[in-house]
Design a protein around this motif. Sequence first.
Motif, PDB file in Angstrom:
ATOM      1  N   GLU A 233     123.500 -38.957  29.757  1.00 35.20           N
ATOM      2  CA  GLU A 233     124.313 -39.450  30.284  1.00 35.20           C
ATOM      3  C   GLU A 233     125.416 -39.261  30.455  1.00 35.20           C
ATOM      4  OE1 GLU A 233     124.740 -41.498  34.076  1.00 35.20           O
ATOM      5  OE2 GLU A 233     122.911 -40.763  33.253  1.00 35.20           O
ATOM      6  N   ALA A 234     126.471 -39.515  28.944  1.00 35.52           N
ATOM      7  CA  ALA A 234     127.521 -39.397  28.557  1.00 35.52           C
ATOM      8  C   ALA A 234     128.610 -37.571  29.002  1.00 35.52           C
ATOM      9  CB  ALA A 234     128.393 -39.623  27.130  1.00 35.52           C
ATOM     10  N   LEU A 235     127.390 -36.533  28.766  1.00 36.48           N
ATOM     11  CA  LEU A 235     127.789 -35.565  29.220  1.00 36.48           C
ATOM     12  C   LEU A 235     127.638 -35.131  30.620  1.00 36.48           C
ATOM     13  CD1 LEU A 235     128.861 -32.330  28.579  1.00 36.48           C
ATOM     14  CD2 LEU A 235     126.724 -32.127  28.503  1.00 36.48           C
ATOM     15  N   LYS A 236     127.439 -35.774  31.306  1.00 39.67           N
ATOM     16  CA  LYS A 236     127.655 -35.843  32.760  1.00 39.67           C
ATOM     17  C   LYS A 236     128.573 -36.494  33.331  1.00 39.67           C
ATOM     18  CE  LYS A 236     124.749 -37.104  37.252  1.00 39.67           C
ATOM     19  NZ  LYS A 236     123.374 -38.045  37.617  1.00 39.67           N
ATOM     20  N   THR A 237     128.205 -37.973  33.422  1.00 41.21           N
ATOM     21  CA  THR A 237     130.224 -38.471  33.052  1.00 41.21           C
ATOM     22  C   THR A 237     131.594 -37.989  32.875  1.00 41.21           C
ATOM     23  OG1 THR A 237     128.716 -40.553  33.419  1.00 41.21           O
ATOM     24  CG2 THR A 237     130.894 -40.577  33.314  1.00 41.21           C
ATOM     25  N   ARG A 238     131.531 -37.070  31.940  1.00 38.90           N
ATOM     26  CA  ARG A 238     132.217 -36.387  31.336  1.00 38.90           C
ATOM     27  C   ARG A 238     132.594 -35.471  32.239  1.00 38.90           C
ATOM     28  NH1 ARG A 238     134.071 -32.820  26.104  1.00 38.90           N
ATOM     29  NH2 ARG A 238     135.981 -32.691  25.652  1.00 38.90           N
ATOM     30  N   LEU A 239     131.507 -34.288  32.472  1.00 37.50           N
ATOM     31  CA  LEU A 239     131.832 -33.266  33.038  1.00 37.50           C
ATOM     32  C   LEU A 239     132.192 -33.818  35.205  1.00 37.50           C
ATOM     33  CD1 LEU A 239     128.295 -30.584  32.409  1.00 37.50           C
ATOM     34  CD2 LEU A 239     130.541 -31.113  32.236  1.00 37.50           C
ATOM     35  N   GLU A 240     131.678 -34.984  35.568  1.00 36.47           N
ATOM     36  CA  GLU A 240     131.967 -35.711  36.434  1.00 36.47           C
ATOM     37  C   GLU A 240     133.579 -35.619  36.998  1.00 36.47           C
ATOM     38  OE1 GLU A 240     129.497 -38.627  37.409  1.00 36.47           O
ATOM     39  OE2 GLU A 240     127.387 -36.868  38.591  1.00 36.47           O
ATOM     40  N   THR A 241     133.479 -36.264  35.732  1.00 31.74           N
ATOM     41  CA  THR A 241     135.575 -36.865  35.891  1.00 31.74           C
ATOM     42  C   THR A 241     136.712 -35.409  35.547  1.00 31.74           C
ATOM     43  OG1 THR A 241     134.658 -38.548  34.174  1.00 31.74           O
ATOM     44  CG2 THR A 241     137.059 -37.800  33.890  1.00 31.74           C
ATOM     45  N   LEU A 242     135.151 -34.334  34.280  1.00 31.62           N
ATOM     46  CA  LEU A 242     136.909 -32.810  34.864  1.00 31.62           C
ATOM     47  C   LEU A 242     136.855 -32.684  36.352  1.00 31.62           C
ATOM     48  CD1 LEU A 242     135.555 -31.819  31.274  1.00 31.62           C
ATOM     49  CD2 LEU A 242     137.791 -33.019  31.668  1.00 31.62           C
ATOM     50  N   ILE A 243     135.615 -32.355  36.912  1.00 34.80           N
ATOM     51  CA  ILE A 243     135.814 -31.746  37.911  1.00 34.80           C
ATOM     52  C   ILE A 243     136.192 -32.883  39.178  1.00 34.80           C
ATOM     53  CG2 ILE A 243     133.757 -31.329  40.071  1.00 34.80           C
ATOM     54  CD1 ILE A 243     131.928 -30.731  37.976  1.00 34.80           C
ATOM     55  N   ASN A 244     136.253 -34.680  39.185  1.00 32.97           N
ATOM     56  CA  ASN A 244     137.068 -34.292  40.377  1.00 32.97           C
ATOM     57  C   ASN A 244     139.058 -34.945  39.772  1.00 32.97           C
ATOM     58  OD1 ASN A 244     134.927 -35.084  41.660  1.00 32.97           O
ATOM     59  ND2 ASN A 244     134.356 -36.832  40.212  1.00 32.97           N
ATOM     60  N   ARG A 245     139.257 -34.599  38.643  1.00 36.26           N
ATOM     61  CA  ARG A 245     140.393 -34.551  38.705  1.00 36.26           C
ATOM     62  C   ARG A 245     141.361 -34.684  39.432  1.00 36.26           C
ATOM     63  NH1 ARG A 245     141.375 -32.202  32.394  1.00 36.26           N
ATOM     64  NH2 ARG A 245     143.043 -32.272  33.365  1.00 36.26           N
ATOM     65  N   HIS A 246     140.918 -33.394  39.540  1.00 32.36           N
ATOM     66  CA  HIS A 246     142.140 -32.581  40.729  1.00 32.36           C
ATOM     67  C   HIS A 246     142.127 -32.662  41.880  1.00 32.36           C
ATOM     68  CE1 HIS A 246     145.539 -33.138  38.291  1.00 32.36           C
ATOM     69  NE2 HIS A 246     144.775 -32.101  36.745  1.00 32.36           N
ATOM     70  N   ARG A 247     142.103 -32.746  43.029  1.00 28.86           N
ATOM     71  CA  ARG A 247     141.151 -31.619  44.320  1.00 28.86           C
ATOM     72  C   ARG A 247     140.455 -30.687  44.367  1.00 28.86           C
ATOM     73  NH1 ARG A 247     144.237 -33.060  50.209  1.00 28.86           N
ATOM     74  NH2 ARG A 247     142.313 -32.224  50.422  1.00 28.86           N
ATOM     75  N   VAL A 248     141.099 -29.487  44.137  1.00 23.81           N
ATOM     76  CA  VAL A 248     140.632 -28.363  43.646  1.00 23.81           C
ATOM     77  C   VAL A 248     141.298 -27.731  42.127  1.00 23.81           C
ATOM     78  CG1 VAL A 248     141.179 -25.783  43.471  1.00 23.81           C
ATOM     79  CG2 VAL A 248     141.845 -27.486  45.285  1.00 23.81           C
ATOM     80  N   MET A 249     140.053 -27.617  41.180  1.00 20.04           N
ATOM     81  CA  MET A 249     139.216 -28.035  39.884  1.00 20.04           C
ATOM     82  C   MET A 249     138.711 -26.323  39.652  1.00 20.04           C
ATOM     83  SD  MET A 249     140.613 -29.285  37.353  1.00 20.04           S
ATOM     84  CE  MET A 249     140.272 -29.577  35.361  1.00 20.04           C
TER      85      MET A 249
END
Length: 245
Positions: free
Chosen positions: A220-236
């Motif tokens: 769950e922590a990994l999933k949250t971390r990935l979602e956070t990284l993906i959503n850091r910018h509109r284009v990543m």
Amino acid sequence: MGARETTSNFISFFVEEAPKLSMKHNVTAVPTFLFCNSDGSVIARIDGGEDVALVTQFYSKLVNASSTALPSPSQQQPQQSNEQTPPQQSLEQRLQSLITSSPIMLFMKGTPSSPRCGFSRQAVEMLTSSNVSFGTFDILQDEEVRQGLKTYSDWPTYPQLYVRGELVGGLDIMKEMVEEEGGLVSQLELEDYVLQRDGGLSKSPTDEGATTNRNDNAQEALKTRLETLINRHRVMLFMKGIPSA
């Protein structure tokens, strides 16, 4: 367009073949769309065809209109989309997500393989020598996080170490704990995160239920971390290396 009959007509012509009509309506761009009443008077026009949606909208209104009057393009009100834009994460939510993205989280300058300051390098060396699994975040890549975390944690310098979502402190605190009996692992109770030789985390054979819960929490922590990284910018863009090299 459709099977039903309408009183609307669509006529097209090349401007070169109708110069008088082109001059009359001052056609300076192609295509130009003229919307006319039955008496031939122009009630609206669109110069250029880049805005296909607007052209389609006007044509549909012309077909379905019960009266002969149509509003001009400048009077058109933007349509409200039924789709709601998902709310952007607040800075505090982002910080909380990052802090809890790994049970042991180090906010540093650079990366473990390429630290950008001596303090961050020493912090990585302490965690690595303790043989624990940990996550990192390069605060040099995100100025908002860099400044926001100082206020959030009330800690003005980097690196910053978090364990299970709680701030431990900076390099000086880590050094003090390393010198204590059992080092970081014992002082911070990190036994569950010590790496085995095969790369896995240590686990007790008599506590399978707790191990399962830890694995679930880690996923769950990994999933949250990935979602956070993906959503850091509109284009990543996820890449090997950095843009400048």
